[in-house]
Design a protein around this motif. Structure first.
Motif, PDB file in Angstrom:
ATOM      1  N   SER A  77       0.623  -1.112   0.219  1.00 17.15           N
ATOM      2  CA  SER A  77       0.236  -0.122   0.389  1.00 17.15           C
ATOM      3  C   SER A  77       0.551   0.990   0.220  1.00 17.15           C
ATOM      4  O   SER A  77       0.222   2.940  -0.191  1.00 17.15           O
ATOM      5  N   GLU A  79       2.269   4.460  -1.731  1.00 13.68           N
ATOM      6  CA  GLU A  79       2.004   5.159  -2.450  1.00 13.68           C
ATOM      7  C   GLU A  79       3.382   5.785  -3.195  1.00 13.68           C
ATOM      8  O   GLU A  79       3.190   6.022  -4.183  1.00 13.68           O
ATOM      9  N   ASN A  80       4.749   5.771  -2.302  1.00 10.78           N
ATOM     10  CA  ASN A  80       5.678   5.936  -2.760  1.00 10.78           C
ATOM     11  C   ASN A  80       6.555   6.078  -2.292  1.00 10.78           C
ATOM     12  O   ASN A  80       6.304   5.110  -0.753  1.00 10.78           O
ATOM     13  N   THR A 215      -0.078  14.927  -6.161  1.00  6.55           N
ATOM     14  CA  THR A 215      -1.425  13.926  -6.796  1.00  6.55           C
ATOM     15  C   THR A 215      -1.392  14.292  -8.640  1.00  6.55           C
ATOM     16  O   THR A 215      -1.014  13.250  -9.157  1.00  6.55           O
TER      17      THR A 215
END
Length: 262
Positions: A77, A79-80, A215
């Motif tokens: 999970s 995200e970066n 985003t």
């Protein structure tokens, strides 16, 4: 353990799936995966106590262990890279003074880029996070603008204030310069995708929500700026070395050519 380098690596990249395992040709004709070349580059940094490859993919983990790297398995999970570094740090249970996020797609990163970053952090206890910037020479500037003209995502640029506090990071080439008015030296700074964090700043990052700017640009460091956390930019010097990350498959020949000169 005072300074830990973590190399985040994921297989499921939307722009370049499997990028950490992409092979590059070396000057002697042999080939090595990108993640190994990046780990070897990180191994040249002075003053580092440990280096880990952080990944959620068994293929990357197997390759990394195969060339001798220590591996931390992280959550899918993440995200970066910043989130993966935070996850890895929590799993290690270590309490370092500094955590270095060393990009797994930047094997051309000279060790002094990171050493200068570490020095800046140690010189000012008020800095929670810092990142290097490199003034563009004409070749790098031309590479950046060519990528944008052709619809490719190339390197990231940074804009900062008089005290070297970041104002913005973008995958566009900032500031805009009229083609017929290019100054010398060129006032465009290539953001070197390395971060130094104090552990508390890294933990705070994961506790804040994703911002719209982060985003849209796909740049994790914008979450720090959006939430009011100062990011110190540290100008580094190329010393004749070519620096470029592997962002697209078309970057492989560029990097292979640069490896010839090392």
């Amino acid at each position: 353990m005072k300074t830990v380098v973590i190399i985040p690596a994921r297989y499921a990249s939307s722009r370049y799936p499997g990028k950490p395992l992409a092979t590059l040709r070396l000057p002697d004709g042999s080939h090595k995966p990108l993640i190994q070349l990046s780990w070897e580059a990180a191994s040249q940094i002075k003053g580092v106590d440990a280096i880990y490859v952080a990944t959620d993919d068994s293929r990357i983990a197997e390759a990394a262990r195969g060339f001798g790297a220590a591996v931390v398995m992280t959550s899918e999970s993440c995200e970066n890279g910043t989130a993966r570094c935070a996850d890895a740090l929590a799993r290690l249970g270590a309490a370092p003074e500094l955590v270095i996020n060393f990009q797994g797609d930047a094997p051309l990163t000279p060790p002094w880029f990171v050493e200068d970053l570490i020095s800046a952090m140690r010189a000012d206890a008020n800095i929670g996070m810092a990142t290097p910037v490199l003034r563009c020479d004409r070749q790098t500037y031309d590479n950046l603008t060519e990528d944008r003209r052709n619809g490719r995502v190339g390197g990231t640029t940074a804009v900062f204030d008089k005290d070297m506090r970041a104002l913005y990071f973008s995958k566009e080439v900032l500031p805009f310069i009229d083609a017929g008015k290019l100054p010398d030296p060129i006032p465009v700074f290539h953001h070197v995708g390395i971060y130094a964090y104090r552990p508390e700043a890294l933990r705070a990052y994961t506790a804040t929500p994703v911002s719209q700017l982060e985003t849209l640009e796909g740049l994790e460091q914008l979450r720090f700026l959006y939430n009011g956390t100062a990011v110190r930019c540290v100008e580094v010097q190329a010393r004749g070395r070519v620096f470029w990350e592997l962002n697209n498959p078309s970057d492989i020949p560029r990097i292979e050519a640069a490896l010839e000169s090392l």
